[in-house]
Motif scaffolding. Sequence first.
Motif, PDB file in Angstrom:
ATOM      1  N   TRP A  37      39.866  49.983 -55.781  1.00  0.00           N
ATOM      2  CA  TRP A  37      40.014  50.860 -54.619  1.00  0.00           C
ATOM      3  C   TRP A  37      41.470  51.309 -54.483  1.00  0.00           C
ATOM      4  O   TRP A  37      41.754  52.483 -54.233  1.00  0.00           O
ATOM      5  CB  TRP A  37      39.564  50.134 -53.356  1.00  0.00           C
ATOM      6  N   ASN A  41      42.941  55.118 -54.539  1.00  0.00           N
ATOM      7  CA  ASN A  41      43.377  55.629 -53.236  1.00  0.00           C
ATOM      8  C   ASN A  41      44.880  55.481 -53.044  1.00  0.00           C
ATOM      9  O   ASN A  41      45.351  54.964 -52.023  1.00  0.00           O
ATOM     10  CB  ASN A  41      42.618  54.905 -52.108  1.00  0.00           C
ATOM     11  N   ALA A  74      27.491  58.813 -55.923  1.00  0.00           N
ATOM     12  CA  ALA A  74      28.345  59.240 -54.817  1.00  0.00           C
ATOM     13  C   ALA A  74      27.909  60.594 -54.278  1.00  0.00           C
ATOM     14  O   ALA A  74      27.934  60.833 -53.065  1.00  0.00           O
ATOM     15  CB  ALA A  74      29.801  59.290 -55.283  1.00  0.00           C
ATOM     16  N   THR A  78      26.837  61.278 -50.434  1.00  0.00           N
ATOM     17  CA  THR A  78      27.566  62.254 -49.623  1.00  0.00           C
ATOM     18  C   THR A  78      26.612  63.291 -49.033  1.00  0.00           C
ATOM     19  O   THR A  78      26.737  63.678 -47.871  1.00  0.00           O
ATOM     20  CB  THR A  78      28.647  62.953 -50.466  1.00  0.00           C
ATOM     21  N   GLU A 113      29.108  57.942 -45.641  1.00  0.00           N
ATOM     22  CA  GLU A 113      30.406  58.383 -46.142  1.00  0.00           C
ATOM     23  C   GLU A 113      31.179  57.222 -46.752  1.00  0.00           C
ATOM     24  O   GLU A 113      31.772  57.339 -47.830  1.00  0.00           O
ATOM     25  CB  GLU A 113      31.229  58.998 -45.011  1.00  0.00           C
ATOM     26  N   SER A 116      29.660  56.165 -49.982  1.00  0.00           N
ATOM     27  CA  SER A 116      29.967  57.123 -51.043  1.00  0.00           C
ATOM     28  C   SER A 116      31.309  56.803 -51.689  1.00  0.00           C
ATOM     29  O   SER A 116      31.459  56.858 -52.918  1.00  0.00           O
ATOM     30  CB  SER A 116      29.976  58.543 -50.474  1.00  0.00           C
ATOM     31  N   ARG A 117      32.296  56.452 -50.876  1.00  0.00           N
ATOM     32  CA  ARG A 117      33.597  56.057 -51.420  1.00  0.00           C
ATOM     33  C   ARG A 117      33.462  54.814 -52.278  1.00  0.00           C
ATOM     34  O   ARG A 117      34.056  54.710 -53.363  1.00  0.00           O
ATOM     35  CB  ARG A 117      34.582  55.786 -50.277  1.00  0.00           C
ATOM     36  N   SER A 120      31.828  55.547 -55.629  1.00  0.00           N
ATOM     37  CA  SER A 120      32.783  56.201 -56.534  1.00  0.00           C
ATOM     38  C   SER A 120      33.626  55.163 -57.255  1.00  0.00           C
ATOM     39  O   SER A 120      33.870  55.260 -58.465  1.00  0.00           O
ATOM     40  CB  SER A 120      33.699  57.151 -55.761  1.00  0.00           C
ATOM     41  N   MET A 127      36.869  60.677 -59.643  1.00  0.00           N
ATOM     42  CA  MET A 127      37.347  60.381 -58.293  1.00  0.00           C
ATOM     43  C   MET A 127      37.835  61.621 -57.543  1.00  0.00           C
ATOM     44  O   MET A 127      37.497  61.821 -56.381  1.00  0.00           O
ATOM     45  CB  MET A 127      38.486  59.350 -58.358  1.00  0.00           C
ATOM     46  N   ALA A 131      36.163  63.073 -54.262  1.00  0.00           N
ATOM     47  CA  ALA A 131      36.959  63.059 -53.037  1.00  0.00           C
ATOM     48  C   ALA A 131      37.037  64.447 -52.420  1.00  0.00           C
ATOM     49  O   ALA A 131      37.018  64.592 -51.191  1.00  0.00           O
ATOM     50  CB  ALA A 131      38.359  62.531 -53.329  1.00  0.00           C
ATOM     51  N   ARG A 134      33.719  65.093 -50.773  1.00  0.00           N
ATOM     52  CA  ARG A 134      33.589  64.206 -49.619  1.00  0.00           C
ATOM     53  C   ARG A 134      34.430  64.727 -48.450  1.00  0.00           C
ATOM     54  O   ARG A 134      34.011  64.646 -47.292  1.00  0.00           O
ATOM     55  CB  ARG A 134      34.013  62.788 -50.012  1.00  0.00           C
TER      56      ARG A 134
END
Length: 249
Positions: A37, A41, A74, A78, A113, A116-117, A120, A127, A131, A134
Motif C-alpha cells: 500500500w 500511495n 478493481a 469501482t 471504494e 477497490s483500492r 488494486s 495502479m 487511481a 477511482r
Amino acid sequence: MIGDGATDWTETEGEVPAEPAVNPRAIMDWPRFVTAWAAANDGFDLRHAGPGQRWWARLAYRCGIALTRIGGTAAVTTAGAVLAALFVPLIAAGGGRWPLLAVVLMAIGLLAEGASRAVSVLLGGPMRREAFYRSLAERAAELCWLWAAAALGAATLLILICGVLMAAHEYVRARAMAGGMRPAGTSTVGDRPLRIACTFALLIIAAVVSPLAEDLPAGTSTLVLALWALLGLFGFVQLLAAARKGLRF
C-alpha cells in the motif's frame, strides 16, 4: 515409465499434472499489504495512520481479499461504488424515512471504494490508471450526494457553491501533488471526509425530522450544506496556503 516410476512421466501418459495457480497477492497478509500500500500511495504507511483510518483500511483489506478470491477486480468494484452512489439521491427523494436507506447505500458505496483500492494493491494492477478512474468515481459520487441534498429541498445556491468548492479543491490538490507535494501535505479540513460527514448528517437529520414537519428536511439540509460550504471554503484557503509554501510560488 523410467526411473523409479514415481516421478517420471512418458509421452503416452500425458502431461504432468500442474499445481493450481495461486496468486500470491490474493492471499497477501496484512504486513505485506501495508508495505505494498505504501509503495502504491506515495509512501503513506498505514501503521502511522490514525485509529479510525487503520480500522477502515483493515476493513477494506478484508473485503478486498474476499473479492479477489471470487474473481473481483478493481474496475468492477469501482463501478459498484458508482452504482450505489447513483441510488442515493433516487432513494432520498422518497422523503420520510427513505433517507436512512440512502445512508446505507452511501456506506456501501464508500466501502466499495475502499475495497477497490485494496484490490488494486492485492492484485498489483495498473495502479495509476485505476487511481484515475477511482478519482472520477469519487467525484461522481459527491455530485450524487449533492443531488440528494437537492432532492430533499436544500437551497440551490448552496448546492452550487458546495459543488464548485469540491471541484476547485480537488483540482488544486491534484495540481499540487503533480508538482511534487506529498498527499499528507495537502490535507485540510475541506477534504473528502468533510463531504462524507456532511452528507451522512443531512440524510440522517432529514429522516429524523421528516415526521415533525414537511418542510423541515429542506431547512436542515440547507443548514448542513451551509456548514459544508463554510468549512470547504476554509479548507480551500488552507490548501492554497499549503501549496504556496510547499511549491514555493
